[in-house]
Design a protein around this motif. Structure first.
Motif, PDB file in Angstrom:
ATOM      1  N   ASN A  30      66.735  10.868  -1.217  1.00  0.00           N
ATOM      2  CA  ASN A  30      66.031  10.875   0.058  1.00  0.00           C
ATOM      3  C   ASN A  30      65.262   9.568   0.109  1.00  0.00           C
ATOM      4  O   ASN A  30      64.266   9.394  -0.602  1.00  0.00           O
ATOM      5  CB  ASN A  30      65.092  12.074   0.155  1.00  0.00           C
ATOM      6  CG  ASN A  30      64.546  12.270   1.559  1.00  0.00           C
ATOM      7  OD1 ASN A  30      65.147  11.818   2.538  1.00  0.00           O
ATOM      8  ND2 ASN A  30      63.424  12.956   1.670  1.00  0.00           N
ATOM      9  N   ILE A  31      65.738   8.637   0.918  1.00  0.00           N
ATOM     10  CA  ILE A  31      65.258   7.249   0.854  1.00  0.00           C
ATOM     11  C   ILE A  31      64.781   6.794   2.222  1.00  0.00           C
ATOM     12  O   ILE A  31      65.410   7.079   3.249  1.00  0.00           O
ATOM     13  CB  ILE A  31      66.391   6.311   0.384  1.00  0.00           C
ATOM     14  CG1 ILE A  31      67.049   6.850  -0.896  1.00  0.00           C
ATOM     15  CG2 ILE A  31      65.873   4.910   0.146  1.00  0.00           C
ATOM     16  CD1 ILE A  31      68.375   6.191  -1.201  1.00  0.00           C
ATOM     17  N   ALA A  32      63.664   6.075   2.230  1.00  0.00           N
ATOM     18  CA  ALA A  32      63.144   5.469   3.452  1.00  0.00           C
ATOM     19  C   ALA A  32      62.961   3.975   3.222  1.00  0.00           C
ATOM     20  O   ALA A  32      62.201   3.573   2.338  1.00  0.00           O
ATOM     21  CB  ALA A  32      61.817   6.106   3.850  1.00  0.00           C
ATOM     22  N   ALA A 131      64.745   1.279   9.961  1.00  0.00           N
ATOM     23  CA  ALA A 131      64.543   0.824  11.331  1.00  0.00           C
ATOM     24  C   ALA A 131      64.852  -0.649  11.443  1.00  0.00           C
ATOM     25  O   ALA A 131      64.760  -1.398  10.462  1.00  0.00           O
ATOM     26  CB  ALA A 131      63.107   1.094  11.787  1.00  0.00           C
ATOM     27  N   LYS A 132      65.228  -1.042  12.640  1.00  0.00           N
ATOM     28  CA  LYS A 132      65.416  -2.456  12.954  1.00  0.00           C
ATOM     29  C   LYS A 132      64.566  -2.781  14.178  1.00  0.00           C
ATOM     30  O   LYS A 132      64.728  -2.175  15.233  1.00  0.00           O
ATOM     31  CB  LYS A 132      66.887  -2.765  13.248  1.00  0.00           C
ATOM     32  CG  LYS A 132      67.794  -2.765  12.039  1.00  0.00           C
ATOM     33  CD  LYS A 132      69.205  -3.173  12.424  1.00  0.00           C
ATOM     34  CE  LYS A 132      70.137  -3.210  11.215  1.00  0.00           C
ATOM     35  NZ  LYS A 132      71.527  -3.599  11.612  1.00  0.00           N
ATOM     36  N   LEU A 133      63.648  -3.729  14.003  1.00  0.00           N
ATOM     37  CA  LEU A 133      62.826  -4.180  15.120  1.00  0.00           C
ATOM     38  C   LEU A 133      63.486  -5.353  15.811  1.00  0.00           C
ATOM     39  O   LEU A 133      64.177  -6.158  15.177  1.00  0.00           O
ATOM     40  CB  LEU A 133      61.439  -4.593  14.627  1.00  0.00           C
ATOM     41  CG  LEU A 133      60.500  -3.486  14.163  1.00  0.00           C
ATOM     42  CD1 LEU A 133      59.229  -4.091  13.591  1.00  0.00           C
ATOM     43  CD2 LEU A 133      60.168  -2.545  15.307  1.00  0.00           C
ATOM     44  N   ASN A 134      63.269  -5.443  17.116  1.00  0.00           N
ATOM     45  CA  ASN A 134      63.752  -6.607  17.848  1.00  0.00           C
ATOM     46  C   ASN A 134      62.988  -7.848  17.398  1.00  0.00           C
ATOM     47  O   ASN A 134      61.856  -7.751  16.904  1.00  0.00           O
ATOM     48  CB  ASN A 134      63.571  -6.401  19.354  1.00  0.00           C
ATOM     49  CG  ASN A 134      64.392  -5.237  19.881  1.00  0.00           C
ATOM     50  OD1 ASN A 134      65.335  -4.788  19.237  1.00  0.00           O
ATOM     51  ND2 ASN A 134      64.033  -4.739  21.054  1.00  0.00           N
ATOM     52  N   VAL A 144      56.962   2.091  10.762  1.00  0.00           N
ATOM     53  CA  VAL A 144      57.019   2.542   9.369  1.00  0.00           C
ATOM     54  C   VAL A 144      56.674   4.029   9.286  1.00  0.00           C
ATOM     55  O   VAL A 144      57.344   4.807   8.601  1.00  0.00           O
ATOM     56  CB  VAL A 144      56.048   1.722   8.480  1.00  0.00           C
ATOM     57  CG1 VAL A 144      55.838   2.410   7.128  1.00  0.00           C
ATOM     58  CG2 VAL A 144      56.585   0.328   8.254  1.00  0.00           C
ATOM     59  N   THR A 145      55.640   4.412  10.009  1.00  0.00           N
ATOM     60  CA  THR A 145      55.238   5.826  10.027  1.00  0.00           C
ATOM     61  C   THR A 145      56.364   6.704  10.556  1.00  0.00           C
ATOM     62  O   THR A 145      56.620   7.797  10.033  1.00  0.00           O
ATOM     63  CB  THR A 145      53.977   6.006  10.890  1.00  0.00           C
ATOM     64  OG1 THR A 145      52.922   5.196  10.356  1.00  0.00           O
ATOM     65  CG2 THR A 145      53.532   7.456  10.921  1.00  0.00           C
ATOM     66  N   GLU A 146      57.066   6.232  11.585  1.00  0.00           N
ATOM     67  CA  GLU A 146      58.162   7.007  12.165  1.00  0.00           C
ATOM     68  C   GLU A 146      59.334   7.127  11.183  1.00  0.00           C
ATOM     69  O   GLU A 146      59.977   8.175  11.090  1.00  0.00           O
ATOM     70  CB  GLU A 146      58.624   6.362  13.468  1.00  0.00           C
ATOM     71  CG  GLU A 146      57.605   6.437  14.594  1.00  0.00           C
ATOM     72  CD  GLU A 146      57.224   7.866  14.929  1.00  0.00           C
ATOM     73  OE1 GLU A 146      58.123   8.713  15.044  1.00  0.00           O
ATOM     74  OE2 GLU A 146      56.016   8.136  15.061  1.00  0.00           O
ATOM     75  N   VAL A 147      59.616   6.051  10.453  1.00  0.00           N
ATOM     76  CA  VAL A 147      60.695   6.094   9.463  1.00  0.00           C
ATOM     77  C   VAL A 147      60.371   7.112   8.377  1.00  0.00           C
ATOM     78  O   VAL A 147      61.221   7.916   7.961  1.00  0.00           O
ATOM     79  CB  VAL A 147      60.922   4.694   8.845  1.00  0.00           C
ATOM     80  CG1 VAL A 147      61.876   4.779   7.646  1.00  0.00           C
ATOM     81  CG2 VAL A 147      61.501   3.742   9.887  1.00  0.00           C
ATOM     82  N   ARG A 148      59.119   7.123   7.926  1.00  0.00           N
ATOM     83  CA  ARG A 148      58.715   8.079   6.891  1.00  0.00           C
ATOM     84  C   ARG A 148      58.794   9.509   7.410  1.00  0.00           C
ATOM     85  O   ARG A 148      59.207  10.426   6.688  1.00  0.00           O
ATOM     86  CB  ARG A 148      57.310   7.748   6.395  1.00  0.00           C
ATOM     87  CG  ARG A 148      57.252   6.481   5.558  1.00  0.00           C
ATOM     88  CD  ARG A 148      55.850   6.204   5.055  1.00  0.00           C
ATOM     89  NE  ARG A 148      55.370   7.273   4.198  1.00  0.00           N
ATOM     90  CZ  ARG A 148      54.149   7.287   3.653  1.00  0.00           C
ATOM     91  NH1 ARG A 148      53.308   6.281   3.894  1.00  0.00           N
ATOM     92  NH2 ARG A 148      53.774   8.281   2.883  1.00  0.00           N
ATOM     93  N   LYS A 149      58.386   9.727   8.653  1.00  0.00           N
ATOM     94  CA  LYS A 149      58.484  11.073   9.244  1.00  0.00           C
ATOM     95  C   LYS A 149      59.933  11.545   9.247  1.00  0.00           C
ATOM     96  O   LYS A 149      60.218  12.717   8.967  1.00  0.00           O
ATOM     97  CB  LYS A 149      57.935  11.057  10.674  1.00  0.00           C
ATOM     98  CG  LYS A 149      56.420  11.041  10.774  1.00  0.00           C
ATOM     99  CD  LYS A 149      55.986  11.057  12.231  1.00  0.00           C
ATOM    100  CE  LYS A 149      54.482  11.032  12.382  1.00  0.00           C
ATOM    101  NZ  LYS A 149      54.073  10.998  13.809  1.00  0.00           N
TER     102      LYS A 149
END
Length: 281
Positions: A30-32, A131-134, A144-149
């Protein structure tokens, strides 16, 4: 679910080499990948994207020309985002909302900007979120918080392994918050030691059990000794010392974790993982 973050005080120390290796050695993965400004962990594992979410990271003003009465109150914009022709320059707009607030004709609205995407992937024996930011996008700490969630929603895993961002800024704090363990990867250089001390101060502030890995320790054994002395005096355990190994470059080019090779660096990382995993039990 125990959360383990791999971080470094600066880029280029070998943080993702350690993260990808630890991920490869886990029985259930389980990787973030929270290095959202430069994600690359997904390149090291065959993956299938099973969900994609838009990330709304900012807002930009939009002017309805039919409602606009040309009062020019919006020209107060301190960022110069409103042109004399009463048009919005999106590259200058900071999304503060002042123009919307002062407009008497309700002609200005703040509209959401999609500044990146969050991906959930199926990999062998588990899941990977990243995640990839523009280009130029802000709000990296929030994403980052959303990726961890995303990763914490995965059920049936004892551990969550987080590949954090380098440095000590907002994205690092977002990577660290709530973690149980931090593994800090450093290198035997002057800047490596300085950055190590800064990031360990950060983990101490958040009261996170922290460990150190010295990567490429044999390129400067005098500086390695300084790092060891610093860790002993400061009370941080060194999990291991990874030697410089040209096989690492080969592994990266082949998009394969170094622990899949029989080489000095890969074998040492395997030993480090075995010792560290015992501490997680």
């Amino acid at each position: 679910m125990k959360q383990i973050v791999i971080i470094s005080g600066k880029g280029g120390t070998g943080k993702t080499t350690i993260s990808s290796s630890f991920s490869e050695l886990m029985d259930k993965r389980n990787i973030a990948d929270c290095d959202v400004e430069a994600p690359n962990l997904h390149l090291m594992f065959e993956n299938e994207i099973i969900n994609t979410k838009e990330y709304i990271g900012s807002q930009t003003a939009s002017i309805d020309t039919e409602k606009c009465i040309k009062c020019e109150k919006c020209l107060q914009c301190r960022f110069g985002a409103i042109t004399p022709e009463i048009k919005v320059n999106p590259l200058k707009c900071e999304g503060c909302g002042l123009c919307e607030y002062v407009c008497p004709a309700d002609a200005v609205k703040m509209v959401d900007n999609v500044t990146g995407h969050i991906y959930s992937c199926k990999i062998k024996d588990g899941y990977l979120s990243y995640a990839k930011l523009n280009i130029g996008a802000e709000g990296a700490g929030k994403v980052v918080t959303e990726v961890r969630k995303n990763s914490l929603e995965n059920q049936g895993f004892e551990n969550l392994l987080i590949d954090g961002s380098p440095g000590i800024g907002c994205v690092v704090i977002a990577s660290l918050t709530g973690c149980d363990y931090a593994v800090v990867v450093t290198e035997p250089t002057t800047s490596g030691l300085d950055d190590l001390s800064r990031v360990l101060e950060l983990t101490q502030f958040f009261d996170i059990q922290s460990y150190v890995i010295i990567n490429k320790y044999d390129i400067n054994e005098e500086k390695t000794s300084e790092i060891i002395d610093y860790c002993k005096k400061s009370g941080f355990e060194i999990l291991g010392k990874v030697p410089f190994d040209n096989t690492v470059n080969k592994a990266i080019q082949n998009e394969c974790p170094i622990v899949n090779y029989d080489c000095p660096a890969g074998n040492e990382i395997k030993r480090i993982w075995d010792d560290f995993y015992d501490k997680l039990k």
